[in-house]
Design an enzyme around this catalytic site. Structure first.
Site, PDB file in Angstrom:
ATOM      1  N   VAL A 183       2.940   3.224   5.193  1.00 50.51           N
ATOM      2  CA  VAL A 183       4.235   2.695   5.631  1.00 50.51           C
ATOM      3  C   VAL A 183       5.137   3.745   6.269  1.00 50.51           C
ATOM      4  O   VAL A 183       6.152   3.389   6.887  1.00 50.51           O
ATOM      5  CB  VAL A 183       4.958   1.996   4.472  1.00 50.51           C
ATOM      6  CG1 VAL A 183       4.125   0.839   3.941  1.00 50.51           C
ATOM      7  CG2 VAL A 183       5.318   2.972   3.355  1.00 50.51           C
TER       8      VAL A 183
ATOM      9  N   TYR B 225      15.156   7.137  -6.709  1.00 50.17           N
ATOM     10  CA  TYR B 225      14.473   5.845  -6.797  1.00 50.17           C
ATOM     11  C   TYR B 225      15.491   4.722  -6.939  1.00 50.17           C
ATOM     12  O   TYR B 225      15.407   3.693  -6.238  1.00 50.17           O
ATOM     13  CB  TYR B 225      13.509   5.834  -7.980  1.00 50.17           C
ATOM     14  CG  TYR B 225      12.825   4.500  -8.177  1.00 50.17           C
ATOM     15  CD1 TYR B 225      11.743   4.132  -7.387  1.00 50.17           C
ATOM     16  CD2 TYR B 225      13.273   3.592  -9.138  1.00 50.17           C
ATOM     17  CE1 TYR B 225      11.123   2.903  -7.544  1.00 50.17           C
ATOM     18  CE2 TYR B 225      12.658   2.363  -9.310  1.00 50.17           C
ATOM     19  CZ  TYR B 225      11.587   2.023  -8.509  1.00 50.17           C
ATOM     20  OH  TYR B 225      10.985   0.804  -8.674  1.00 50.17           O
TER      21      TYR B 225
ATOM     22  N   LYS C  35      16.177   1.585  -4.139  1.00 45.81           N
ATOM     23  CA  LYS C  35      16.072   0.150  -4.372  1.00 45.81           C
ATOM     24  C   LYS C  35      17.392  -0.563  -4.082  1.00 45.81           C
ATOM     25  O   LYS C  35      17.398  -1.717  -3.627  1.00 45.81           O
ATOM     26  CB  LYS C  35      15.600  -0.110  -5.798  1.00 45.81           C
ATOM     27  CG  LYS C  35      14.158   0.343  -6.041  1.00 45.81           C
ATOM     28  CD  LYS C  35      13.186  -0.283  -5.048  1.00 45.81           C
ATOM     29  CE  LYS C  35      11.742   0.065  -5.345  1.00 45.81           C
ATOM     30  NZ  LYS C  35      10.796  -0.573  -4.393  1.00 45.81           N
TER      31      LYS C  35
ATOM     32  N   ALA D 280       7.500  -3.568 -15.147  1.00 41.54           N
ATOM     33  CA  ALA D 280       6.341  -4.464 -15.185  1.00 41.54           C
ATOM     34  C   ALA D 280       5.215  -3.820 -15.983  1.00 41.54           C
ATOM     35  O   ALA D 280       4.970  -2.616 -15.885  1.00 41.54           O
ATOM     36  CB  ALA D 280       5.874  -4.796 -13.777  1.00 41.54           C
TER      37      ALA D 280
ATOM     38  N   THR E 271       2.155  -3.016 -15.945  1.00 43.67           N
ATOM     39  CA  THR E 271       0.950  -2.700 -15.182  1.00 43.67           C
ATOM     40  C   THR E 271       0.061  -1.752 -15.983  1.00 43.67           C
ATOM     41  O   THR E 271       0.463  -1.233 -17.029  1.00 43.67           O
ATOM     42  CB  THR E 271       1.328  -2.030 -13.856  1.00 43.67           C
ATOM     43  OG1 THR E 271       2.029  -0.806 -14.146  1.00 43.67           O
ATOM     44  CG2 THR E 271       2.235  -2.938 -13.024  1.00 43.67           C
TER      45      THR E 271
END
Length: 256
Positions: free
Chosen positions: A66, A165, A169, A197, A199
């Site tokens: 990206v 961070y 966001k 989350a 994960t």
């Protein structure tokens, strides 16, 4: 389930924990999925092999770094050549590293710039590359294209892996609103904002810390990757008159 039959979705960061769940959800809903990856070509290809396939569906692992605009132009060309359309883009690629918020020296310039380049400029660059295809598909299909940016409750709580961070966001959510206004009516732009989350990466961390995070959440657990994916699917299939919104999937964590 075939609510997205005939549609094409591209997911950056598709081989990660949340990204993989989103890819699986989109495929199960009938979409053809481009699993975008940067360095995770092997996991992306493995994920593609296991995605649901119905009539007319095809999936592919696609290089999607990206922060490389030339590579993203090539990504757009590959999507056009393979499917001839793009209906949904999910910006799930991101990066961070744990740095205590009070450790100003620990958040060095290189890390700060990497986080902003990946988490903020990255989603913009992906949309910039795929926007012509999204707009063309929308004009042909008679329905707006959809971009979903995966954000975080860190944008609101200012608590997270590091200061940069959290700032990144918050920028994503603000950018979501700006782009939703600028690109309407041809393209809808939304943020999905998870809490922490559960994960595989999070499961590998200190269990006491993980349990503490769950205890601080009103619903007393962490978000499941599949629940984040469910919000993306809902944005594509049910919330069809919604744009510029931030959809929380956080168990009420900002209330605590």
């Amino acid at each position: 389930m075939s609510a997205l039959a005939g549609k094409v979705a591209v997911v950056t960061g598709g081989a990660g924990g949340i990204g993989a769940a989103i890819c699986a959800g989109l495929a199960a809903a009938g979409a053809s999925v481009g699993v975008g990856y940067n360095r995770s070509q092997g996991p992306a290809a493995e994920l593609v092999a296991g995605l649901a396939r119905g009539a007319g569906q095809s999936h592919a692992a696609l290089r999607a770094p990206v922060t490389d605009s030339a590579a993203l132009a090539a990504l757009a060309g590959a999507v056009d050549a393979r499917w001839g359309r793009c209906d949904i883009v999910v910006n799930c690629a991101g990066t961070t590293r744990f740095v205590p918020h009070a450790d100003l020296a620990g958040l060095d310039d290189a890390l700060f710039d990497e986080i902003l380049a990946t988490n903020v400029r990255g989603p913009f660059a992906v949309l910039r590359a795929l926007h012509p295809l999204l707009a063309r598909t929308a004009a042909t299909a008679g329905a707006p294209g959809l971009v979903v940016n995966i954000s975080s409750i860190a944008a609101v709580t200012a608590m997270g892996s590091n200061v940069a961070y959290c700032a990144s966001k918050a920028a994503v959510d603000n950018m979501t609103k700006s782009l939703a206004r600028a690109l309407a009516p041809a393209v809808r732009v939304l943020s999905v904002s998870p809490g922490l989350a559960d994960t595989e990466f999070v499961k590998s961390l200190d269990p006491a810390w993980r349990d503490e995070q769950a205890a601080r959440t009103p619903l007393q657990r962490l978000a499941l990757p599949e629940e984040v994916a469910g919000a993306v699917i809902a944005a594509a299939t049910h919330l069809t008159f919604t744009t510029g919104a931030v959809i929380p999937v956080d168990g009420g964590r900002p209330l605590a």
